[in-house]
Design an enzyme around this catalytic site. Structure first.
Site, PDB file in Angstrom:
ATOM      1  CG  ASP A 129      12.408   2.214  14.116  1.00 20.80           C
ATOM      2  OD1 ASP A 129      11.176   2.408  13.841  1.00 20.80           O
ATOM      3  OD2 ASP A 129      13.042   1.354  15.082  1.00 20.80           O
ATOM      4  CB  ILE A 130       8.669   6.492  11.448  1.00 27.23           C
ATOM      5  CG1 ILE A 130       8.155   5.287  10.969  1.00 27.23           C
ATOM      6  CG2 ILE A 130       9.517   7.082  10.396  1.00 27.23           C
ATOM      7  CD1 ILE A 130       6.995   4.770  11.781  1.00 27.23           C
ATOM      8  CG  ASN A 157       1.147   2.363   4.508  1.00 29.21           C
ATOM      9  OD1 ASN A 157       0.275   1.890   4.318  1.00 29.21           O
ATOM     10  ND2 ASN A 157       2.385   1.646   4.052  1.00 29.21           N
ATOM     11  CG  LEU A 201      -2.214  -0.920   1.225  1.00 30.45           C
ATOM     12  CD1 LEU A 201      -2.603  -1.081   2.592  1.00 30.45           C
ATOM     13  CD2 LEU A 201      -3.272  -0.383   0.227  1.00 30.45           C
ATOM     14  CE1 TYR A 243      -2.248  -4.568  11.327  1.00 25.89           C
ATOM     15  CE2 TYR A 243      -4.625  -5.456  11.246  1.00 25.89           C
ATOM     16  CZ  TYR A 243      -3.514  -4.698  10.700  1.00 25.89           C
ATOM     17  OH  TYR A 243      -3.802  -4.269   9.414  1.00 25.89           O
ATOM     18  CE  LYS A 292      -2.929  -1.073  11.286  1.00 29.48           C
ATOM     19  NZ  LYS A 292      -2.288   0.052  10.557  1.00 29.48           N
ATOM     20  CB  THR A 324      -0.049  -6.130   0.809  1.00 29.43           C
ATOM     21  OG1 THR A 324      -0.539  -6.560   2.172  1.00 29.43           O
ATOM     22  CG2 THR A 324      -1.007  -4.957   0.101  1.00 29.43           C
ATOM     23  CG  ASP A 352       9.963   0.129   3.507  1.00 28.71           C
ATOM     24  OD1 ASP A 352       8.617  -0.041   3.334  1.00 28.71           O
ATOM     25  OD2 ASP A 352      10.676  -0.865   4.061  1.00 28.71           O
TER      26      ASP A 352
END
Length: 325
Positions: free
Chosen positions: A105-106, A132, A33, A203, A207, A237, A52
């Site tokens: 690394d965000i 994302n 995505l 997860y 989310k 994906t 990334d």
């Protein structure tokens, strides 16, 4: 559909690209995505910072890149010459667009700060942040290790919060300095966060947390010219192909909505959650009061039970959790 040029420009000039002049960050944009979003923004004239870290589906070392590991860990460093972020940048540049890679690394303060700095230092502005990045560590709850819980919460929730926090600080400073801001944030939630998903407790919780973060950020940042929305995408994906083998929708089907939400053309749209799959777009309607009973004084446990059962009989039944048959 309205154009989304930078503030002060004629955003409705015919023939202009939708995001001409805007600078967009997309995290986790090396594949899936994120890659589709980065390419779609670039196709509409945006300058893109492609982030990334180059990890595998579980957040660990990506063995698919072993053939390129002659440079060691530098592969995943900022702008690494063989990493997935740089490959997307190469695609964008080959098509005539502008982009720069970021491999930090965000989910760390330094990584998130350097991500925002990469946009400002390279292009002199930041208009849109698309959060994302993420990965999966699926387990049934009784088999879910603490490390697997922490890792997923870290990359999804913290990995949304930190880039948002640093971008928001920049936009607030711009607004307070009297410079016009038409900023956009697009967060990434999931049907798992909306309805739950068997085998994905970590997860789903992460989310769902992103939805809460989206609503708060929208309320807090609107005064500074910042709009914050979330998407719950469904697309085939590497993260979904094992769990949802029959899913045929492509990442590229989701990106048009993301580009519009990231544009000035979406003015006035904030604090919303959208589902997107294939050619379908749905505005999700979250928690709101349903049937209510108020006796004006304290209930006994038995009375509360009778009242609750009566209210449940009047209420709409919940949608099923993903994975429940």
């Amino acid at each position: 559909m309205a154009d989304c040029a930078v503030p002060g420009d004629d955003s409705r000039t015919p023939g202009r690209n939708m995001c001409e002049g805007r600078v967009v960050i997309v995290t986790g944009a090396g594949r899936g995505l994120g890659r589709a979003h980065a390419l779609a923004f670039a196709a509409e004239g945006a300058k893109v910072v492609v982030n990334d870290l180059g990890v595998g589906l579980d957040g660990g070392l990506d063995r698919s890149l072993d053939g390129n590991r002659g440079r060691g860990r530098d592969l995943n460093g900022p702008g690494g010459p063989s990493g997935p972020a740089q490959l997307v940048v190469d695609e964008i540049r080959a098509a005539g667009g502008e982009a720069v890679a970021h491999g930090g690394d965000i989910a760390t303060t330094d990584g998130a700060a350097s991500l925002v700095a990469a946009a400002l230092e390279t292009y002199g502005r930041l208009d849109t942040l698309v959060n994302n990045a993420g990965f999966l560590r699926d387990r049934m709850l009784v088999n879910l290790d603490e490390d697997d819980w922490d890792a997923v919460m870290r990359v999804h929730v913290k990995g949304h919060f930190l880039p948002l926090r640093h971008a928001a600080a920049h936009w607030r400073a711009e607004a307070k300095a009297g410079r016009p801001v038409a900023a956009r944030v697009v967060n990434t939630t999931s049907g798992a966060g909306l309805l739950g998903s068997v085998g994905q407790g970590n997860y789903a919780a992460a989310k769902a947390g992103i939805i809460g973060l989206t609503l708060v950020a929208s309320a807090e940042m609107g005064r500074y010219g910042v709009q914050v929305n979330a998407i719950a995408p469904a697309a085939r994906t590497r993260m979904t192909e094992a769990t949802f083998a029959g899913l045929a929708a492509l990442p590229e089907d989701v990106s048009p909505l993301v580009v519009w939400l990231g544009s000035a053309g979406s003015a006035g749209v904030t604090g919303r959650v959208f589902e997107a799959e294939g050619g379908r777009i749905t505005v999700m309607e979250g928690w709101r009061p349903g049937p209510t009973a108020d006796r004006g004084t304290r209930w006994t446990p038995a009375e509360a039970g009778v009242a609750a059962l009566k209210l449940l009989a009047e209420a709409e039944p919940p949608l099923p959790v993903y994975g429940v048959r």
